[in-house]
Design a protein around this motif. Structure first.
Motif, short mmCIF file in Angstrom:
data_model
loop_
_atom_site.label_atom_id
_atom_site.label_comp_id
_atom_site.label_asym_id
_atom_site.label_seq_id
_atom_site.Cartn_x
_atom_site.Cartn_y
_atom_site.Cartn_z
N TRP A 11 24.14 35.48 -25.09
CA TRP A 11 22.79 34.93 -24.94
C TRP A 11 21.86 35.50 -26.01
O TRP A 11 21.06 34.77 -26.59
CB TRP A 11 22.25 35.22 -23.55
CG TRP A 11 22.74 34.26 -22.53
CD1 TRP A 11 23.69 34.48 -21.56
CD2 TRP A 11 22.34 32.89 -22.38
NE1 TRP A 11 23.90 33.34 -20.83
CE2 TRP A 11 23.09 32.35 -21.31
CE3 TRP A 11 21.45 32.08 -23.06
CZ2 TRP A 11 22.94 31.03 -20.89
CZ3 TRP A 11 21.30 30.76 -22.65
CH2 TRP A 11 22.05 30.25 -21.59
N LEU A 744 15.54 39.25 -21.92
CA LEU A 744 16.96 39.38 -21.62
C LEU A 744 17.49 40.75 -22.06
O LEU A 744 18.23 41.42 -21.33
CB LEU A 744 17.75 38.27 -22.31
CG LEU A 744 17.75 36.90 -21.63
CD1 LEU A 744 18.42 35.87 -22.52
CD2 LEU A 744 18.48 36.98 -20.29
N GLU A 747 15.94 43.50 -19.76
CA GLU A 747 16.55 43.56 -18.44
C GLU A 747 17.98 44.08 -18.51
O GLU A 747 18.45 44.77 -17.60
CB GLU A 747 16.52 42.17 -17.78
CG GLU A 747 15.14 41.59 -17.59
CD GLU A 747 14.16 42.59 -16.99
OE1 GLU A 747 14.56 43.37 -16.10
OE2 GLU A 747 13.01 42.60 -17.43
N GLN A 751 19.18 47.44 -16.54
CA GLN A 751 20.10 47.03 -15.47
C GLN A 751 20.38 48.18 -14.51
O GLN A 751 20.36 48.00 -13.29
CB GLN A 751 21.40 46.52 -16.11
CG GLN A 751 22.45 46.07 -15.13
CD GLN A 751 23.65 45.48 -15.86
OE1 GLN A 751 23.51 44.71 -16.79
NE2 GLN A 751 24.84 45.86 -15.44
N TYR A 836 14.81 33.15 -16.14
CA TYR A 836 16.25 33.40 -16.21
C TYR A 836 16.61 34.88 -16.04
O TYR A 836 17.52 35.21 -15.27
CB TYR A 836 16.82 32.86 -17.53
CG TYR A 836 18.29 33.14 -17.70
CD1 TYR A 836 19.22 32.44 -16.95
CD2 TYR A 836 18.74 34.14 -18.56
CE1 TYR A 836 20.59 32.71 -17.08
CE2 TYR A 836 20.09 34.41 -18.70
CZ TYR A 836 21.01 33.70 -17.96
OH TYR A 836 22.34 33.98 -18.08
N PRO A 837 15.92 35.81 -16.73
CA PRO A 837 16.22 37.22 -16.48
C PRO A 837 16.02 37.61 -15.01
O PRO A 837 16.81 38.39 -14.46
CB PRO A 837 15.24 37.96 -17.40
CG PRO A 837 14.93 37.00 -18.48
CD PRO A 837 14.95 35.66 -17.83
N TRP A 839 16.28 35.63 -12.37
CA TRP A 839 17.39 35.05 -11.61
C TRP A 839 18.67 35.85 -11.82
O TRP A 839 19.41 36.12 -10.87
CB TRP A 839 17.60 33.61 -12.06
CG TRP A 839 18.81 32.96 -11.46
CD1 TRP A 839 18.92 32.43 -10.21
CD2 TRP A 839 20.09 32.80 -12.09
NE1 TRP A 839 20.20 31.94 -10.02
CE2 TRP A 839 20.93 32.15 -11.15
CE3 TRP A 839 20.59 33.14 -13.34
CZ2 TRP A 839 22.25 31.84 -11.45
CZ3 TRP A 839 21.90 32.83 -13.64
CH2 TRP A 839 22.72 32.18 -12.71
N ARG A 840 18.88 36.26 -13.06
CA ARG A 840 20.10 37.00 -13.37
C ARG A 840 20.11 38.37 -12.70
O ARG A 840 21.12 38.78 -12.12
CB ARG A 840 20.23 37.15 -14.89
CG ARG A 840 21.46 37.91 -15.33
CD ARG A 840 21.60 37.86 -16.83
NE ARG A 840 22.71 38.70 -17.27
CZ ARG A 840 23.13 38.78 -18.53
NH1 ARG A 840 22.55 38.04 -19.46
NH2 ARG A 840 24.13 39.57 -18.85
N MET A 841 18.98 39.07 -12.74
CA MET A 841 18.91 40.38 -12.12
C MET A 841 18.94 40.29 -10.59
O MET A 841 19.51 41.14 -9.92
CB MET A 841 17.64 41.10 -12.57
CG MET A 841 17.65 41.55 -14.03
SD MET A 841 18.92 42.80 -14.41
CE MET A 841 20.16 41.78 -15.22
N LYS A 843 20.49 38.08 -8.89
CA LYS A 843 21.83 37.68 -8.47
C LYS A 843 22.84 38.82 -8.57
O LYS A 843 23.84 38.85 -7.86
CB LYS A 843 22.27 36.50 -9.36
CG LYS A 843 23.59 35.89 -8.97
CD LYS A 843 23.92 34.73 -9.93
CE LYS A 843 25.29 34.15 -9.62
NZ LYS A 843 25.67 33.08 -10.55
N MET A 844 22.56 39.81 -9.44
CA MET A 844 23.51 40.88 -9.70
C MET A 844 23.59 41.85 -8.52
O MET A 844 22.57 42.22 -7.94
CB MET A 844 23.10 41.64 -10.98
CG MET A 844 24.11 42.69 -11.41
SD MET A 844 23.67 43.37 -13.03
CE MET A 844 23.99 41.94 -14.07
#
Length: 853
Positions: A11, A744, A747, A751, A836-837, A839-841, A843-844
């Motif tokens: 990405w 991105l 984040e 993480q 998007y970041p 949503w990604r974080m 979901k993790m």
């Protein structure tokens, strides 16, 4: 290792490539559009001029054809060829502008070779009956490609509009281009016998010019002096003999400022893309700081670390440059239409059938992208290579160095702002220097972003804490603690949004100025002119029958007429507007006058003139006591300038004189526009409609009420800035990609931190709230900091760039709308980039986030 990193972070890599791709694509598209329009003009010039080295011409009435006969009888020993030129359009040929050219086939062969031969623009012998070309009334030739495109065949009749009159012509032959260059050149040409062209244009017995091929003397590029003296002795005083290159160069210079402005604006997207490259490369260095420290401990040299990071950037730069060049070709299709339309509206007629793709433009765009990427990646690469191994493994050393870098950036920013101001106030009219000063100011403001962001975050923390509790205090603190990574993204967004503010304020001020100017200068109720191919200046004559009908029309109280022509001067071609409007002195807004507005008409009847501001600025005329020298039918005449007035119809400017004076000196009774003032109580729309119907059998004319004419002027104005708005939008898109890439990366780096927060009980909704609060703060800071930057940029555009480019003085208008819209755009772009970041974080899994590599 470099390839592995790019592939493991797809990405980041894709966004970085996309940013540089868009930046290069915009630069390539505008360069292709400029090159296509310029090449179209060059082809048009070559099509008409052929091998001619010099031209004999006279303005505005052209030449008496008896002069050509007289020169032929003198036995000068040089090729001579008469020409009749005009622009035409036809519904059967797509209503596109076509060059009508009347030639003498028996004299034209050494110049153009349309009927067979070789040359710069050559064609094989025409297919069809060439005897009909010489003997049949209304006979024309077209290129075979043009005829096939519109399904025309030999013997077919075509409606051709020339000089406002639609006339029936017959296609009697097809020109077969000898090569691709000839094909493009002949694609917009209508060829006729010179007698036919004179009939179509209504200029019986007149020529537009006589072409010559003069030999060179011992010095290349020069003509024997005795031959020039002999020629000039045979010519009347009002007739000019000039090199073809001189006239072509003068016309090309008309669009120079427009093309420079477009190029500067197109580079904006690339500049914003550089912030993105720098940001992403910096992130990659920060993320692998410990890895670089370990490699250094294992014996990897600084040079190898530097080469590793730079090679990654080069891969991105090469891919982005290649993709950007391809995308630029596609975008060039739209850009060339916008550029061509603006040139036709404001400068001269040019027909571009498609985008020409010079290899130089593609190479230039690709090298620009690769070089920009390499230069932008060099500082992060040097940072990665220069840090000692122990410091590379220490997080505290990174943060303390980042704080020092922020302070240094602020000092550099202030220095750049000061340097930019000094550059802009330097005397001179150089646009390159002006844009350099503008660039220094914008970059200077951008360098202040990190320190300003940190200050604003400290101020925002208590307020956000009251509204959003712990998350409200964490969000500003996280932004402030990550300035070394987030500030570049805020810079990119701030620059794009500030340009949006600056351009919006400039366009709004320009539009308001034009509206005020129209209200003051359009004093009539109805305006009549013949349709033309340019939108700003009427040039097609109106028939005497039409004028007689208008003068006797019921409800008309007063008729003013205008003759708009191009004449020759000691400074080149000059646009002259001659009017019999005795109120003209009171209907202009003046920068300076030598007498009161009430006395100006008397001075004009005595031979004085008014000049527009762009004309005065272009020629460097003083505000008082200036004069203009023009070639007339009675020789060179000097005209005193009685006043300089504001005008926004032409970048080249206008000389305004009394119609009786013009007719006396030029022996020209034609008119090109009529202004009607109606009697009290007359219905403007009804009179316009009835006049349009009555004039139709005489000549196709545009009969427009005052309000309709104003709207048409504003339509042309908005069309002129369409490409500006498109480039501005693309720069914002690149900035949006930069913010998304930064978030991105950030984040990804955070993480582990977010994993700890999740394990301590933070919900997915709270993760979303935290990330969106952070991105909203970044967008808000970018929008707030863009306001002073955008306002400063607007001042430069209004009072420096526009004046140096086009000679206009604009009235600055500051409305809150551009600032509010820019702030909303900045916040919205940042929030969208954060989705998007978040949503990604969200979901993790916490266990996955805590797992070390």
């Amino acid at each position: 290792m470099g390839w592995r990193y790019l592939l493991r972070h797809p990405w980041q890599s894709v966004l970085m490539i996309l940013g540089i791709t868009l930046g290069v694509a915009v630069a390539v598209a505008v360069d292709l559009a400029n090159a296509s329009a310029s090449r179209a003009f060059d082809l048009s010039t070559e099509t008409v001029a052929g091998k001619a080295t010099h031209q004999i011409s006279a303005y505005p009435n052209g030449l008496d054809e008896a002069l050509y006969v007289r020169l032929r009888k003198q036995g000068l020993g040089v090729p001579l060829a008469p020409l009749v030129l005009d622009y035409a359009a036809s519904p059967q040929l797509g209503e596109l502008p076509l060059q009508l050219m009347g030639v003498d086939p028996f004299a034209d062969a050494p110049f153009r070779n349309y009927l067979g031969g070789t040359g710069p623009v050559a064609a094989r012998p025409a297919v069809g009956d060439l005897l009909a070309f010489l003997t049949q009334p209304g006979a024309i030739l077209l290129s075979n490609d043009l005829a096939q495109r519109y399904g025309l065949s030999l013997g077919q009749q075509i409606d051709l509009e020339v000089a406002g009159r639609v006339q029936r012509v017959t296609l009697v032959g097809l020109l077969q281009p000898a090569d691709n260059l000839s094909r493009r050149a002949l694609d917009s040409l209508v060829l006729a016998d010179i007698a036919t062209a004179q009939e179509l244009t209504g200029r019986l017995g007149r020529l537009d010019r006589i072409d010559l091929i003069l030999p060179e003397s011992g010095v290349p590029g020069t003509v024997p002096a005795e031959l020039l003296e002999r020629l000039r002795a045979l010519l009347p005083e009002e007739v000019l003999l000039q090199p073809v290159a001189a006239r072509s160069g003068a016309v090309e210079q008309m669009t120079a400022a427009f093309r420079i402005n477009l190029t500067a604006l197109s580079l904006l997207a690339l500049v914003v893309g550089l912030f993105l490259i720098y940001n992403t490369i910096t992130f990659s260095v920060v993320q692998r700081r410990s890895l670089f420290g370990t490699l250094r401990c294992l014996g990897v040299t600084r040079r190898e670390i530097f080469a590793l990071v730079l090679s990654e950037a080069l891969v991105v730069g090469i891919l982005g440059a290649l993709l950007g060049s391809l995308l630029g070709i596609v975008m060039g299709q739209g850009a060339v239409r916008l550029v061509t339309q603006t040139i036709n509206d404001l400068f001269f007629v040019v027909s571009v059938r498609g985008v020409q793709i010079p290899l130089g433009s593609l190479i230039k765009g690709a090298l620009l992208g690769i070089l920009a990427t390499s230069l932008t990646a060099a500082p992060p690469a040097w940072e990665a290579a220069s840090v000692p191994p122990r410091a590379a493994l220490s997080r505290s050393g990174l943060e303390s160095k980042a704080r020092r870098a922020i302070a240094l950036a602020a000092v550099v920013g202030l220095a750049l702002i000061l340097l930019g101001l000094i550059t802009l106030i330097l005397p001179g009219r150089s646009l390159i220097i002006s844009f350099l000063g503008t660039f220094e100011l914008v970059v200077g403001f951008a360098m202040l972003v990190p320190v300003t962001t940190g200050l604003l975050m400290r101020l925002a923390s208590p307020t956000f804490g009251r509204f959003w509790g712990t998350l409200g205090r964490m969000a500003p603190r996280n932004v402030a603690s990550s300035l070394s990574r987030t500030s570049i993204a805020v810079m990119a967004l701030m620059v794009a949004v500030s340009v949006a503010i600056g351009v919006s304020l400039m366009v709004g001020s320009f539009r308001r100025t034009v509206i005020t100017w129209l209200e003051e200068t359009l004093a009539g109720d109805i305006y009549i002119s013949a349709p033309g191919l340019t939108s700003t200046t009427p040039s097609t004559p109106i028939s005497a029958q039409a004028l007689d009908l208008v003068r006797g029309w019921p409800g008309v109280a007063r008729v003013d007429v205008l003759r708009s022509v191009t004449v020759a001067s000691t400074q080149g071609e000059v646009h002259v507007a001659a009017t019999d409007n005795y109120s003209v002195g009171q209907e202009r807004l003046y920068i300076a006058t030598d007498v009161s507005p009430d006395a100006i008409w008397e001075r004009m009847l005595a031979g004085a003139v008014l000049v527009s501001e762009p004309f005065a600025n272009r020629l460097g005329l003083p505000r008082h006591g200036g004069s203009v020298a023009l070639y007339t039918e009675q020789g060179l005449q000097s005209f005193q300038v009685a006043g300089v007035y504001y005008d926004y119809a032409s970048t080249q400017g206008t000389v305004l004189m009394a119609l009786p004076v013009y007719r006396r000196l030029w022996d020209d009774d034609e008119i090109t526009a009529i202004a009607l003032r109606l009697q009290p109580g007359a219905q403007v729309d009804q009179v316009s409609s009835n006049l349009q119907t009555a004039l139709a059998p005489l000549q196709r004319l545009l009969v427009r009420p005052n309000q309709a004419l104003r709207q048409e002027v504003l339509v042309v104005f908005d069309r002129t800035f369409a490409i500006t708005s498109a480039l501005q939008l693309l720069a914002t898109v690149v900035a949006f990609i930069g913010v998304l890439s930064a978030l991105l990366s950030l984040e990804l780096e955070r993480q582990r931190e977010l994993g700890i927060l999740r394990s301590l009980g933070m919900t997915v909704r709270q993760v979303w709230a935290l990330i969106l609060l952070e991105t909203g703060l970044m967008g808000g800071v970018a929008g707030l900091l863009a306001m002073p930057t955008g306002y400063t940029l607007a001042l430069i555009l209004v009072y420096i760039i526009n004046r140096r480019s086009f000679g206009w003085t604009l009235q600055m208008q500051v409305l809150p709308d551009p600032f509010i819209q820019a702030l909303l755009v900045a916040v919205l772009a940042a929030l969208l980039a954060g989705l998007y970041p978040a949503w990604r974080m969200g979901k993790m899994l916490a266990s996955e986030a805590l797992r070390s590599e």
